[in-house]
Design an enzyme around this catalytic site. Structure first.
Site, short mmCIF file in Angstrom:
data_model
loop_
_atom_site.label_atom_id
_atom_site.label_comp_id
_atom_site.label_asym_id
_atom_site.label_seq_id
_atom_site.Cartn_x
_atom_site.Cartn_y
_atom_site.Cartn_z
N ASN A 16 62.40 26.49 18.20
CA ASN A 16 63.28 25.87 17.20
C ASN A 16 62.44 25.12 16.16
OD1 ASN A 16 65.53 26.41 19.16
ND2 ASN A 16 64.51 24.77 20.26
N HIS A 31 51.68 29.46 21.22
CA HIS A 31 52.68 30.50 20.91
C HIS A 31 53.81 29.93 20.07
CE1 HIS A 31 54.98 34.22 22.09
NE2 HIS A 31 55.99 33.43 21.77
N GLU A 32 54.39 28.84 20.53
CA GLU A 32 55.57 28.30 19.84
C GLU A 32 55.23 27.73 18.45
OE1 GLU A 32 58.23 29.19 21.08
OE2 GLU A 32 57.45 29.70 23.05
#
Length: 919
Positions: free
Chosen positions: A320, A352-353
């Protein structure tokens, strides 16, 4: 989104010792395999469910959204005011909506009177609602107002409740979100498609003693007029973004914070009292943001980034924008009680995020067909980031074992799918969050990066992100940018990798011609069931690197193989030098060498002159060829014995995984103990060299290797390892000498595998006492090692108890299925007996696919494929249809492998026992 780590797939395969088997044999095997697939109806996916995207006549410009969650009765109230554009006159508005009750709705054209909707027609199957109006809405802008109510569900999707326990022992709930792929519609009516972007003004009405977070920073916090115990928290307007990236969290949290060198406020939110455990992730995030800014040459576009640990969370993490949510085990590190592998996992997941903040959030895929653009890219660059932050991890070698081989296992199946796969209905979207989108996507990007070079790759990435920022893009758009940057035929090459499923097997034979080496190369689609059978064999444009023993770490030649067969001449290669394809195991293909070429490579394994990642690739190719029936498994076992001097953790990890697959296969025979003796023989020398305790100068990889080797030896029943594990476990339980975090998993596994009911009871007590989720998960993953039938049943019952978080039930049941032959049968029966509860718990998300895969893929009897298929025909799981097909195919492959090689494996193991080999 980062999917939680799965157990190694039971599907490895490939390479070659000796001349190719007669083509007719391969053809007969392949046809018989495919006949079994067709007879079970497993050769093709079922027809797609009807699906239409939302009409384009009305679209949002801005959502002004206020939500008021009730953390006691688990409901929420919502008010939406959406600035909308009517592009074509209509008397209805179609939006996505699921599990929400609309109270009132109206539309007010700009400067005109409000028109109240006269009907709400819910299309529950399609997760849509049609708002009907008594008069036509003319083209132009206006405001859509909707009042609605919903439930804070317990399904870990949409706007849901997450249970936690306070330091005083009180059970409470947080309200959190998980919207990817198609669950924003469960929190508010919206146009829930990635290409329909808008800005968001979000407000949350929450208890005044709770933390409220959303994508942007707080701009106002004031008392709520109707209740003195509540406050209204307003957040700044977001950039233009997709609905699946919206997030909000309401709960009790502590945090640690810093600023990146670029001035971005970085916070890590933890459960109350555990702020110290957020410091490692905070350090990683603060290093990662500037790394990506420099790599992409595009600044991070928001003023802050929050990383928060959520107790009940299905995925590993979710990107998000500005508010990244994580499982506790993917974010929290206890300096004293977290193991080395947990630190590495946290670093990878954070990398990754945060990559998604650019690649996925700033530029978003146009539709889920291009999901791989998000996940494949993030799954590649997370390794680049971790290599930058922690070069001592040797992370690119680990990539080959963790992602590259995992993708090839799945992609060799008849029931795989292309990277770019057409999807429509939400249940189909869930299915493609798999090793193809993630790991194959990452692997082909790694190959592409190597093909065009880092300088041009970075240049192309900057062009792509700059051109499409705050917009949507398709795969072709990325190819165009990289093509413009490099001048190479990127689209032509990469379309062969993303638009068709599978990958090639490159067969190579060599001939010495004076001072040169002539190589004859040919390519054919690699199939897990043997040779490709079909009219037109797919072809790939394959970037191939070739190295020699003169300089094993450098490519002597790079070519692009763009035809089925080609000859290559290597200049100035002496007769005694070996030649190897696929330097660094970067190209996404398997290699099958002539017997002479392979024979020349084997000394490079023993003397370590082959680089570690090439030793790994060679062994993995061989194993996969054996699984496919192209070579004998006995030949692979002989090669495995050449690894006696191997020092590299990742090479051992891959060997361990393959021997685990073989052990699972042979658990269906009466000579399972013989393969365990082989495991002990292979792993004993490295076990003796490592010992139990760290030595001065050791680092991260030594800790990983020690845990791996001791666990392997302990599980196999190695006497000295078992005795020492029991001694250390006893001291740990009695508080005399607490086990180091890196030794807990192997010790727990060993004592449980060879323990009794008392041992299991002690483990369950340790689980209950554990304050840290990492420790609870560590115990949960090994419980399935127990062998006694009544204890297996006790573990399965425990899996559905309140003691296990919903997302972790899968790993407990999967551990039982992978622990023993009896465990596999018991786990399958348990799933069938408790299917309704399990399916309702996960509501058809990817965890149900994971549960099915872990539980049934280890079977090796033809009839089990039919039984699995029949069960799911009467108990449909739409989002797991492809997984079920793949599992049934793997069962048939296991059965064929066992029939083909069991006797020769048995004879070889008996022969070894009679006269142990010298290596």
């Amino acid at each position: 989104m980062w999917l939680a780590a799965a157990a190694p797939s039971l599907a490895r395969r490939l390479l070659f010792l000796g001349p190719p088997p007669p083509p007719l044999l391969l053809l007969v095997f392949s046809r018989s395999s495919r006949r079994r697939l067709h007879s079970l109806g497993l050769a093709a996916m079922p027809e797609k469910r009807p699906f239409e995207r939302l009409p384009a006549d009305v679209s949002p410009i801005n959502y002004s959204l206020c939500l008021k969650p009730d953390l006691l009765d688990f409901t929420f109230e919502g008010k939406l005011e959406a600035a909308a554009q009517v592009r074509q006159a209509t008397n209805q508005i179609v939006m996505n909506c699921a599990d929400i009750d609309i109270i009132t709705a109206s539309y007010a054209p700009e400067g005109d009177e409000e028109i109240h909707a006269t009907g709400f027609n819910y299309q529950n199957e399609d997760e849509k609602v049609t708002l009907s109006f008594p008069s036509t809405l003319q083209t132009g802008t206006g405001t859509l107002k909707i009042d609605f109510v919903g439930e804070l569900n317990d399904k870990m999707k949409g706007f849901y409740r997450s249970k936690y326990t306070t330091p005083s022992g009180e059970v409470r709930y947080a309200a959190v979100t998980q919207f990817e792929a198609t669950d924003a519609r469960r929190a508010f009516p919206c146009w829930d498609e990635p290409a329909i972007k808008a800005t968001f003004d979000i407000s949350l009405v929450v208890p005044k003693d709770r933390v409220a977070l959303s994508n942007m920073n707080v701009i106002d916090r004031k008392p709520y007029p109707d209740d003195e115990n509540l406050v209204e928290v307003k957040f700044a307007r977001t950039p233009v973004m997709s609905t699946y990236l919206v997030a909000f969290v309401v709960g009790e949290y502590d945090f640690v914070e810093t600023r990146s060198k670029d001035g971005v406020c970085v916070r890590v939110y933890t459960p109350v009292g555990k702020a110290e455990q957020g410091k490692f992730a905070l350090e990683v995030a603060a290093k990662t943001l500037p790394f990506y800014k420099d790599y992409f040459n595009v600044p991070y576009p928001l003023p802050k980034i929050d990383l928060i640990a959520i107790a009940d969370f299905a995925a590993g993490a979710m990107e998000n924008w500005g508010l990244v949510t994580y499982r506790e085990t993917a974010l929290l590190i206890d300096p004293k009680n977290s193991c080395s592998s947990s630190r590495q996992w946290v670093a990878l997941v954070v990398g990754h995020e945060l990559a998604h903040q650019w690649f996925g959030n700033l530029v978003t895929m146009e539709w889920w067909t291009h999901l791989w653009l998000n996940e494949g890219f993030a799954s590649w660059i997370e390794y680049l980031c971790v290599d930058h932050c922690f070069p001592e991890y040797d992370i690119w070698t680990q990539f080959v074992s963790a992602d590259y081989t995992r993708a090839q296992e799945l992609d060799a199946l008849d029931n795989s799918h292309p990277i770019e796969v057409s999807v429509g209905h939400p249940s189909e979207v869930d299915e493609i969050f798999d090793a193809i989108s993630y790991s194959k996507g990452a692997s082909v990007i790694r190959m592409l990066h190597d093909y065009i070079g880092d300088k041009d790759f970075k240049k192309g990435m900057n062009m792509y992100l700059t051109k499409f920022q705050q917009k949507n893009a398709a795969t072709e758009d990325l190819w165009e940018s990289l093509e413009n940057a490099s001048g190479k035929p990127i689209a032509a090459v990469m379309n062969t990798w993303t638009k068709q499923m599978g990958f090639p097997l490159i067969y190579v034979e060599a001939e010495q011609v004076e001072d040169d080496r002539l190589l004859r190369l040919s390519q054919k689609k690699f199939c897990a069931g043997g040779s490709y059978v079909g009219e037109d064999c797919p072809q790939w444009m394959v970037p191939i690197t070739i190295s020699t023993s003169e300089d094993p770490n450098q490519a002597k030649l790079k070519i692009l193989m763009d035809k089925p067969e080609m000859n290559v001449v290597l200049k100035n290669v002496k007769p005694d030098q070996w030649v190897k394809l696929n330097l660094g195991t970067v190209g996404f293909y398997r290699t099958q060498y002539s017997s002479a070429m392979l024979e020349s490579l084997l000394p490079g394994i023993r003397d370590l002159s082959l680089p570690p990642v090439d030793r790994l690739g060679l062994q993995n190719d061989l194993f996969s060829l054996a699984r496919a029936g192209i070579i004998s498994t006995v030949e692979v076992l002989k090669v495995m014995e050449a690894f006696v001097n191997e020092p590299n953790y990742t090479v051992w990890s891959d060997l361990s995984c393959n021997l685990g697959i073989l052990s699972t296969l042979l658990s269906h025979t009466d000579f399972y103990e013989e393969i365990q003796e082989f495991v002990k023989d292979v792993f004993s020398p490295i076990g003796e060299r490592l010992g139990w305790d760290p030595k001065p100068g050791e680092g991260h990889l030594d800790a990983l290797l020690r845990g791996l080797v001791l666990g392997k030896l302990g599980k196999a029943g190695h006497k000295a390892t078992l005795e020492e594990a029991r001694r250390r476990f006893k001291d740990h339980v009695e508080g005399k000498q607490i086990l180091s975090a890196d030794l807990r998993s192997p010790v727990y596994l060993t004592v449980l595998k060879h323990g009794d009911g008392t041992t299991l009871d002690i483990m369950l007590k340790l689980h209950k006492q554990a304050d840290m989720q990492e420790e609870k998960n560590r115990i949960e993953r090994v419980l399935g090692a127990t062998l006694l039938p009544d204890l297996i049943q006790k573990v399965l019952t425990f899996a559905l108890s309140e003691e296990v978080r919903p997302q972790d039930t899968v790993s407990v049941i999967g551990g039982v299925a992978g622990g023993s032959k009896h465990g596999r049968k018991a786990a399958w029966k348990f799933i069938k007996d408790n299917w309704e509860e399990l399916y309702n718990r996960y509501q058809g998300g990817f965890l149900i696919s994971r549960l099915i895969k872990l539980s049934v893929e280890g079977f090796a009897v033809d009839k089990m494929a039919g039984e699995v298929k029949a069960f799911f025909e009467s108990h449909p799981a739409p989002s797991a249809e492809r997984t079920i097909q793949q599992c049934c195919e793997n069962i048939l492959l296991n059965a064929a492998w066992l029939k083909r090689d069991a006797e020769s494996i048995h004879q070889y193991l008996l022969q070894r026992k009679a006269s142990p080999p010298t290596v």
